[in-house]
Design an enzyme around this catalytic site. Structure first.
Site, PDB file in Angstrom:
ATOM      1  CD  GLU A   1      16.985  43.827  19.731  1.00 54.91           C
ATOM      2  OE1 GLU A   1      17.515  43.226  21.087  1.00 54.91           O
ATOM      3  OE2 GLU A   1      15.936  43.462  19.397  1.00 54.91           O
TER       4      GLU A   1
ATOM      5  CB  ALA B   1      31.153   7.791  24.395  1.00 50.95           C
TER       6      ALA B   1
ATOM      7  CB  SER C   1      32.393   1.855  30.495  1.00 50.24           C
ATOM      8  OG  SER C   1      32.229   2.332  31.944  1.00 50.24           O
TER       9      SER C   1
ATOM     10  NE  ARG D   1      28.242  15.433  31.872  1.00 55.47           N
ATOM     11  CZ  ARG D   1      29.031  14.513  32.774  1.00 55.47           C
ATOM     12  NH1 ARG D   1      29.638  15.283  33.677  1.00 55.47           N
ATOM     13  NH2 ARG D   1      28.849  13.372  32.580  1.00 55.47           N
TER      14      ARG D   1
ATOM     15  CG  LEU E   1      25.417  12.838  36.241  1.00 57.07           C
ATOM     16  CD1 LEU E   1      23.652  12.651  36.435  1.00 57.07           C
ATOM     17  CD2 LEU E   1      25.811  12.021  35.059  1.00 57.07           C
TER      18      LEU E   1
ATOM     19  CD  GLU F   1      26.921  12.777  29.681  1.00 60.35           C
ATOM     20  OE1 GLU F   1      27.631  11.873  29.914  1.00 60.35           O
ATOM     21  OE2 GLU F   1      27.130  14.036  30.106  1.00 60.35           O
TER      22      GLU F   1
HETATM   23  C1  AOF Z   1      14.868  40.969  21.406  1.00 52.86           C
HETATM   24  N1  AOF Z   1      16.144  40.801  21.790  1.00 52.86           N
HETATM   25  O1  AOF Z   1      17.955  40.252  22.762  1.00 52.86           O
HETATM   26  C2  AOF Z   1      16.167  39.061  23.057  1.00 52.86           C
HETATM   27  C3  AOF Z   1      14.578  39.075  22.626  1.00 52.86           C
HETATM   28  O2  AOF Z   1      11.677  38.521  29.695  1.00 52.86           O
HETATM   29  P1  AOF Z   1      12.307  39.519  28.444  1.00 52.86           P
HETATM   30  O3  AOF Z   1      11.884  40.750  28.595  1.00 52.86           O
HETATM   31  O4  AOF Z   1      13.746  39.336  28.358  1.00 52.86           O
HETATM   32  O5  AOF Z   1      11.712  38.877  27.179  1.00 52.86           O
HETATM   33  C4  AOF Z   1      12.112  37.488  26.482  1.00 52.86           C
HETATM   34  C5  AOF Z   1      11.676  37.437  25.315  1.00 52.86           C
HETATM   35  O6  AOF Z   1      11.948  38.224  24.475  1.00 52.86           O
HETATM   36  C6  AOF Z   1      11.983  35.884  24.643  1.00 52.86           C
HETATM   37  O7  AOF Z   1      11.246  34.816  25.144  1.00 52.86           O
HETATM   38  C7  AOF Z   1      11.982  36.490  23.246  1.00 52.86           C
HETATM   39  O8  AOF Z   1      10.851  36.128  22.750  1.00 52.86           O
HETATM   40  C8  AOF Z   1      12.400  37.719  23.353  1.00 52.86           C
HETATM   41  N2  AOF Z   1      14.132  37.720  23.189  1.00 52.86           N
HETATM   42  N3  AOF Z   1      14.178  39.873  21.897  1.00 52.86           N
HETATM   43  O9  AOF Z   1      14.373  41.832  20.833  1.00 52.86           O
HETATM   44  C9  AOF Z   1      16.974  40.136  22.515  1.00 52.86           C
HETATM   45  N4  AOF Z   1      16.900  37.998  23.847  1.00 52.86           N
HETATM   46 ZN    ZN Z   2      13.805  42.927  23.005  1.00 54.75          ZN
END
Ligand code: AOF
Ligand code: ZN
Length: 358
Positions: free
Chosen positions: A46, A149, A163, A179, A199, A287
Site C-alpha cells: 500500500e 521425479a 538415475s 528451489r 542443492l 528432494e
Molecule cells: C500489509 N501490506 O504489503 C504486507 C503486510 O515487519 P513488517 O512491518 O514488514 O510487518 C510484517 C507483517 O505485516 C507481516 O507478518 C504481515 O502480517 C503484514 N504484511 N501487510 O498491510 C503488506 N507485506
Molecule cells: Zn502494512
C-alpha cells in the site's frame, strides 16, 4: 484486484517471512498508483501504491489490496494509518491477515475512521497466493512441498542405481524455480553420500539459493561434501540427541554450517518442523530420497506434492520407488490427494497435488 494479485504473484519467494501483497489505487475510474511488497523489512504494498499516486490523487480514491492492511508497528509503520491519513474513500480487501498482530484490527481501524471497507473480493486466489505465509503463521511450521521425479512405473533409478536422467531438461529447470522460491531445501544424508549434490538454484537469470538442510542422525555427512564446502548457501545439519561432539565441532568450524540438535536419538519429522519454523523457515522443499519422503508421508506432514513423470518404463523389483519407509497398512490410512494442475513439460508430465482437506 486481479492486477493487484498479479503484482503480488510476481514477488513469490522473495518476501519471506512476509506474505506477498499487491495494491492498486483507483481514482475516477483510472489507475493512479500500484505497487507490491518486494522484500521483508521494506515498504508494504500500500505504501508503494499510495506513493505513486501522490497526495492529491490518493485523496478520495479506492485502494485495492490483496491482504488486510496492517495495524501494527513492525519493521514498518501501520498501513491502515497511512490509508487514513491519505484520506482514501474506500478499501477493497481480498483476504484478511491471520497474523495475531493484525487479525481484523486493520479493518476495524479503517472502518472506525469512516472508510468504506469491502472484503473477500478474489479471496480464493488471494488465499492460494499466500498459502506458505498462512500455514507458517497458523502452525509455526514450514509449508512442506514434496518434490519427486520418476518413470511412468514410479521408479527413481534402475536396479543398479542409475538415475541420470529420468526427466528431461524442461522438468529439471522447473525444479530450480521451486528451489529459488523456497526458504530451505531438505535431503537425507543418504542422498549426500550417494550423489554429493550442491542443492543450489541454477536458473538462466540467476536465482536465490535455499538454505540446505541435511537430516543426519549419526553425522555421516562427509567434511569434503559440496554442501559443506562450496559456500553457495548456509547448510544446517540436523542430528539426534547424542551427537559425536568432535564431529559437531569439526562441522561448526566451517563457515555457514550449523548443527541443529533435536532432543531424540533419531530425527523426528514433527520436532524437526517445529524447530525449523522457529528458525524462520516458512517453506521447505523436500528432494528427499525414498526414506526421507517416507518419513514425511508417515507423519502426514506434506502440504503440496509436485511430481514429474517421465514416459519411460524402468522395471525391476529392486529398483527404488518415489516413497519408501513403512507406508500405510490399509486404504483408510493413505494420504488422498487432489490434483490441482497437470502440465506437459517437454516429454514429461508435471502433476501438482495437495492433500484433500477433511
Ligand atoms: C500489509 N501490506 O504489503 C504486507 C503486510 O515487519 P513488517 O512491518 O514488514 O510487518 C510484517 C507483517 O505485516 C507481516 O507478518 C504481515 O502480517 C503484514 N504484511 N501487510 O498491510 C503488506 N507485506
Ligand atoms: Zn502494512
Amino acid at each position: 484486484m486481479k492486477f493487484a494479485i498479479d503484482l503480488a504473484k510476481r514477488a513469490t519467494g522473495q518476501t519471506s517471512p512476509n506474505p506477498v501483497v499487491g495494491s492498486v489505487v483507483v481514482k475516477n475510474g483510472e489507475i493512479v498508483g500500484f505497487g507490491a511488497h518486494l522484500r521483508a523489512g521494506e515498504a508494504h504494498a500500500e505504501v508503494n501504491a499510495i506513493q505513486m499516486a501522490g497526495v492529491d490523487k490518493a485523496n478520495g480514491s479506492t485502494v485495492y489490496v490483496t491482504l488486510e492492511p496492517c495495524s501494527h508497528f513492525g519493521k514498518t509503520p501501520p498501513c491502515s494509518d497511512l490509508l487514513i491519513q491519505s484520506q482514501v474513500s474506500r478499501v477493497v480487501i481480498a483476504s484478511t491477515d491471520p497474523n495475531p498482530l493484525v487479525a481484523g484490527k486493520g479493518i476495524e481501524k479503517l472502518r472506525k475512521a469512516g472508510i468504506e471497507v469491502d472484503l473477500g473480493v478474489c479471496e480464493e486466489e488471494a488465499l492460494a497466493l499466500n498459502q506458505v505465509f498462512f500455514h507458517h503463521i497458523k502452525t509455526g511450521k514450514p509449508f512442506v512441498t514434496l518434490k519427486t521425479a520418476a518413470s511412468l512405473d514410479g521408479k527413481t533409478a534402475t536396479h543398479t542405481n542409475e538415475s541420470r536422467w529420468i526427466t528431461g531438461p524442461d522438468a529439471r529447470l522447473d525444479v530450480h524455480q521451486y528451489r529459488h522460491q523456497h526458504d530451505a531445501i531438505l535431503v537425507g544424508v543418504g542422498t549426500v553420500l550417494a550423489d554429493d549434490p550442491s542443492l543450489d538454484t541454477r536458473l538462466p537469470n540467476g536465482g536465490k539459493n535455499p538454505i540446505r538442510i541435511i537430516l543426519d542422525s549419526h553425522l555421516r555427512t562427509p567434511l569434503n561434501s559440496k554442501v559443506l564446502t562450496d559456500g553457495k548457501a548456509p547448510t544446517w545439519i540436523v542430528t539426534g540427541s547424542k551427537p559425536d561432539l568432535e564431529k559437531v565441532a569439526a562441522l561448526e568450524e566451517k563457515e555457514g554450517i550449523k548443527v541443529l540438535t533435536l532432543p531424540m536419538e533419531k530425527v523426528e519429522v514433527n520436532a524437526l518442523l517445529s524447530l525449523l519454523g522457529e528458525e524462520g523457515i516458512t517453506s521447505l522443499f523436500i528432494e528427499g530420497g525414498a526414506t526421507v519422503n517416507g518419513s514425511f508421508l508417515k507423519e502426514k506432514a506434506i502440504q503440496q506434492v509436485i511430481t514429474y513423470i517421465a514416459p519411460k518404463l524402468i522395471g525391476g523389483k529392486g529398483a527404488p520407488t518415489l516413497v519408501g519407509g513403512e507406508g500405510f497398512a490399509t486404504m483408510d490410512e493413505v494420504v488422498e490427494l487432489e490434483i490441482k494442475e497437470v502440465t506437459k513439460m517437454g516429454p514429461d508430465l508435471k502433476i501438482v497435488s495437495a492433500p484433500k482437506l477433511d
